[in-house]
Design an enzyme around this catalytic site. Structure first.
Site, mmCIF file in Angstrom:
data_model
loop_
_atom_site.group_PDB
_atom_site.id
_atom_site.type_symbol
_atom_site.label_atom_id
_atom_site.label_comp_id
_atom_site.label_asym_id
_atom_site.label_seq_id
_atom_site.Cartn_x
_atom_site.Cartn_y
_atom_site.Cartn_z
ATOM 1 N N ASP A 5 42.313 45.363 55.865
ATOM 2 C CA ASP A 5 41.337 45.624 54.603
ATOM 3 C C ASP A 5 41.087 47.082 53.835
ATOM 4 O O ASP A 5 41.192 47.917 55.587
ATOM 5 C CB ASP A 5 39.997 45.075 54.906
ATOM 6 C CG ASP A 5 39.017 44.789 54.047
ATOM 7 O OD1 ASP A 5 39.627 44.808 52.494
ATOM 8 O OD2 ASP A 5 37.726 45.522 53.875
ATOM 9 N N LEU A 6 41.149 47.575 53.660
ATOM 10 C CA LEU A 6 40.386 48.649 52.453
ATOM 11 C C LEU A 6 39.561 49.127 52.688
ATOM 12 O O LEU A 6 38.993 50.060 53.261
ATOM 13 C CB LEU A 6 41.725 49.332 51.481
ATOM 14 C CG LEU A 6 40.672 50.284 50.453
ATOM 15 C CD1 LEU A 6 42.227 51.484 51.669
ATOM 16 C CD2 LEU A 6 42.130 50.093 49.412
ATOM 17 N N ASP A 7 38.079 48.386 51.641
ATOM 18 C CA ASP A 7 37.650 49.312 51.595
ATOM 19 C C ASP A 7 36.441 48.684 52.757
ATOM 20 O O ASP A 7 35.975 47.647 53.309
ATOM 21 C CB ASP A 7 36.179 48.194 50.257
ATOM 22 C CG ASP A 7 37.305 49.064 49.494
ATOM 23 O OD1 ASP A 7 37.433 50.196 48.444
ATOM 24 O OD2 ASP A 7 37.772 48.486 48.036
ATOM 25 N N THR A 16 34.458 53.294 50.615
ATOM 26 C CA THR A 16 34.259 53.525 48.880
ATOM 27 C C THR A 16 32.616 52.079 48.410
ATOM 28 O O THR A 16 32.614 52.624 47.570
ATOM 29 C CB THR A 16 36.249 52.163 48.197
ATOM 30 O OG1 THR A 16 35.615 51.043 48.580
ATOM 31 C CG2 THR A 16 36.432 53.158 48.619
ATOM 32 N N LYS A 57 30.018 43.686 48.921
ATOM 33 C CA LYS A 57 31.073 43.877 50.029
ATOM 34 C C LYS A 57 32.169 43.101 49.527
ATOM 35 O O LYS A 57 31.714 41.743 50.289
ATOM 36 C CB LYS A 57 30.488 44.503 51.535
ATOM 37 C CG LYS A 57 30.080 45.488 50.914
ATOM 38 C CD LYS A 57 29.766 46.193 52.168
ATOM 39 C CE LYS A 57 28.781 48.028 52.006
ATOM 40 N NZ LYS A 57 28.203 48.147 53.356
ATOM 41 N N ARG A 88 35.330 41.967 41.725
ATOM 42 C CA ARG A 88 35.001 42.698 40.598
ATOM 43 C C ARG A 88 34.339 41.904 39.665
ATOM 44 O O ARG A 88 33.522 42.106 39.690
ATOM 45 C CB ARG A 88 36.292 43.688 39.872
ATOM 46 C CG ARG A 88 35.277 44.289 39.000
ATOM 47 C CD ARG A 88 36.940 45.079 37.871
ATOM 48 N NE ARG A 88 37.504 46.028 38.877
ATOM 49 C CZ ARG A 88 38.775 46.531 38.759
ATOM 50 N NH1 ARG A 88 39.079 46.129 37.520
ATOM 51 N NH2 ARG A 88 39.917 46.820 39.549
ATOM 52 N N SER A 148 43.989 44.052 50.650
ATOM 53 C CA SER A 148 42.950 44.441 49.951
ATOM 54 C C SER A 148 42.502 43.520 48.507
ATOM 55 O O SER A 148 43.465 43.079 48.422
ATOM 56 C CB SER A 148 42.770 45.570 49.392
ATOM 57 O OG SER A 148 41.625 46.542 48.525
ATOM 58 N N ALA A 149 40.670 42.866 48.183
ATOM 59 C CA ALA A 149 41.236 42.431 47.263
ATOM 60 C C ALA A 149 40.649 43.094 46.117
ATOM 61 O O ALA A 149 40.318 42.763 44.943
ATOM 62 C CB ALA A 149 39.230 41.835 47.272
ATOM 63 N N SER A 150 41.055 44.402 46.231
ATOM 64 C CA SER A 150 41.281 45.659 45.005
ATOM 65 C C SER A 150 42.066 46.102 44.311
ATOM 66 O O SER A 150 42.847 46.291 45.093
ATOM 67 C CB SER A 150 40.486 47.490 45.911
ATOM 68 O OG SER A 150 40.420 47.747 44.690
ATOM 69 N N ASN A 167 42.658 48.978 42.792
ATOM 70 C CA ASN A 167 42.823 50.348 42.695
ATOM 71 C C ASN A 167 42.659 50.466 44.032
ATOM 72 O O ASN A 167 42.791 51.892 44.389
ATOM 73 C CB ASN A 167 41.413 50.652 42.956
ATOM 74 C CG ASN A 167 40.278 50.694 41.598
ATOM 75 O OD1 ASN A 167 40.852 51.178 40.232
ATOM 76 N ND2 ASN A 167 39.331 50.365 41.207
ATOM 77 N N LYS A 212 39.106 35.796 49.429
ATOM 78 C CA LYS A 212 38.546 36.060 50.441
ATOM 79 C C LYS A 212 37.340 35.330 50.683
ATOM 80 O O LYS A 212 37.033 34.925 49.196
ATOM 81 C CB LYS A 212 38.261 37.311 50.710
ATOM 82 C CG LYS A 212 39.846 38.057 51.160
ATOM 83 C CD LYS A 212 39.304 39.061 52.198
ATOM 84 C CE LYS A 212 40.485 40.349 52.092
ATOM 85 N NZ LYS A 212 40.006 41.861 51.744
ATOM 86 N N GLU A 231 39.247 44.066 59.505
ATOM 87 C CA GLU A 231 38.036 43.067 57.837
ATOM 88 C C GLU A 231 36.065 44.325 58.757
ATOM 89 O O GLU A 231 35.449 43.088 59.532
ATOM 90 C CB GLU A 231 37.516 41.508 57.947
ATOM 91 C CG GLU A 231 38.902 40.782 56.897
ATOM 92 C CD GLU A 231 38.319 42.104 55.014
ATOM 93 O OE1 GLU A 231 37.244 41.888 55.560
ATOM 94 O OE2 GLU A 231 39.163 41.795 54.848
ATOM 95 N N ASP A 232 35.298 44.307 57.581
ATOM 96 C CA ASP A 232 34.584 44.754 57.639
ATOM 97 C C ASP A 232 33.136 42.809 56.902
ATOM 98 O O ASP A 232 31.880 43.643 57.005
ATOM 99 C CB ASP A 232 34.077 45.968 57.077
ATOM 100 C CG ASP A 232 33.866 45.944 54.983
ATOM 101 O OD1 ASP A 232 35.415 45.608 54.889
ATOM 102 O OD2 ASP A 232 33.441 45.925 54.774
HETATM 103 C C1 BG6 Z 1 36.583 45.151 48.169
HETATM 104 C C2 BG6 Z 1 35.441 45.428 47.619
HETATM 105 O O1 BG6 Z 1 37.641 45.720 48.890
HETATM 106 O O2 BG6 Z 1 37.049 44.983 46.579
HETATM 107 C C3 BG6 Z 1 34.426 45.022 46.838
HETATM 108 O O3 BG6 Z 1 34.712 45.179 49.429
HETATM 109 C C4 BG6 Z 1 34.997 45.533 45.251
HETATM 110 O O4 BG6 Z 1 32.567 45.456 46.861
HETATM 111 C C5 BG6 Z 1 36.702 44.630 45.581
HETATM 112 O O5 BG6 Z 1 34.962 44.990 44.392
HETATM 113 C C6 BG6 Z 1 37.063 44.736 43.967
HETATM 114 O O6 BG6 Z 1 37.378 46.098 44.004
HETATM 115 P P1 BG6 Z 1 38.422 46.916 42.513
HETATM 116 O O7 BG6 Z 1 38.528 48.181 43.574
HETATM 117 O O8 BG6 Z 1 39.945 46.459 42.412
HETATM 118 O O9 BG6 Z 1 37.416 46.600 41.630
HETATM 119 MG MG MG Z 2 35.910 45.553 53.293
#
Ligand code: BG6
Ligand code: MG
Length: 215
Positions: A10-12, A18, A46, A50, A115-117, A119, A146, A170-171
């Site tokens: 996982d990233l964040d 972040t 967490k 988004r 990662s869910a992000s 970014n 997830k 994972e956190d």
């Molecule tokens: C997860 C974070 O990794 O990504 C969440 O833990 C975040 O807090 C999610 O909302 C989505 O991230 P992003 O960067 O696409 O807004």
């Molecule tokens: Mg995380």
């Protein structure tokens, strides 16, 4: 435990913190909408996508909005968040992470991101970590959040390894559940109170080594 061929991160909250930038950006949005948003509230976001994060924030403020406005607000929050992550440097990689990546490289164990992000690539580039990854699966590649295991199963598929040969780091509780749902081993990074379903839970990567993975 059987053979381990790959580690999926996982990233964040695992590779980098972040959450503090997400917090500043969500808080600023909440304040604009006329209510407060605490660090404790931020804990609930967490590992959450988004749009789901925005829903939780609006629920906290008791605000109801139409879908179009929600999309615009999520976009506004993200633009604010991106300004912070574009200032990140490799100094922000969490302690011990790079040593562990180097150990994996030396042992020829593959490395993937799950990662869910949306970014994730921007963050990996800022941290100068992109070259370590054999596969990257992020919020732009998956349709199920997830605890659905999609993000990790796609990572295993890209690496060409079976799920049972993967260890997920994972956190977030939903992330640990996603790993379990994908029939993968899981190391929780954080507190056993939250991540108790993982095979083991460690506070971070300082001093962590593959030799500890004898589940
Ligand atoms: C997860 C974070 O990794 O990504 C969440 O833990 C975040 O807090 C999610 O909302 C989505 O991230 P992003 O960067 O696409 O807004
Ligand atoms: Mg995380």
């Amino acid at each position: 435990m059987g053979k381990i061929s790959a580690c999926i991160f996982d990233l964040d909250g695992v590779v980098v913190d972040t959450a503090k930038y997400h917090y500043i950006a969500w808080k600023s949005l909440a304040n604009e909408l006329g209510f407060d948003f605490t660090e404790e509230d931020n804990e609930r976001l967490k590992g959450v996508s988004r749009m789901r994060s925005l829903d939780i924030l609006l629920e906290i403020g008791g605000v109801e909005l139409d879908e179009q406005t929600k999309l615009e607000l999520a976009d506004k929050k993200n633009k604010n968040y991106v300004e912070y992550i574009l200032k990140m440097t490799p100094d922000e990689i969490l302690p011990g992470v790079k040593d562990f990546f180097n150990e994996l490289k030396a042992k020829e164990i593959k490395i993937a991101l799950g990662s869910a992000s949306k970014n994730a690539m921007t963050i990996l580039n800022q941290l100068e970590l992109t070259d370590y990854f054999d596969a990257v699966v992020d919020g732009t590649h998956v349709s199920n959040a997830k605890p659905d295991p999609e993000v990790f199963l796609k990572g295993a598929e890209l690496l060409g390894v079976s799920p049972s040969e993967c260890v997920v780091f994972e956190d977030a509780e939903a992330g640990v559940e996603a790993a379990i749902n994908g029939n993968m081993n899981c190391v929780g990074i954080g507190s056993p109170d939250v991540l108790g379903k993982a095979n083991i839970v460690v506070p971070g990567f300082v001093g962590f080594s593959m030799t500890q993975l004898n589940f």
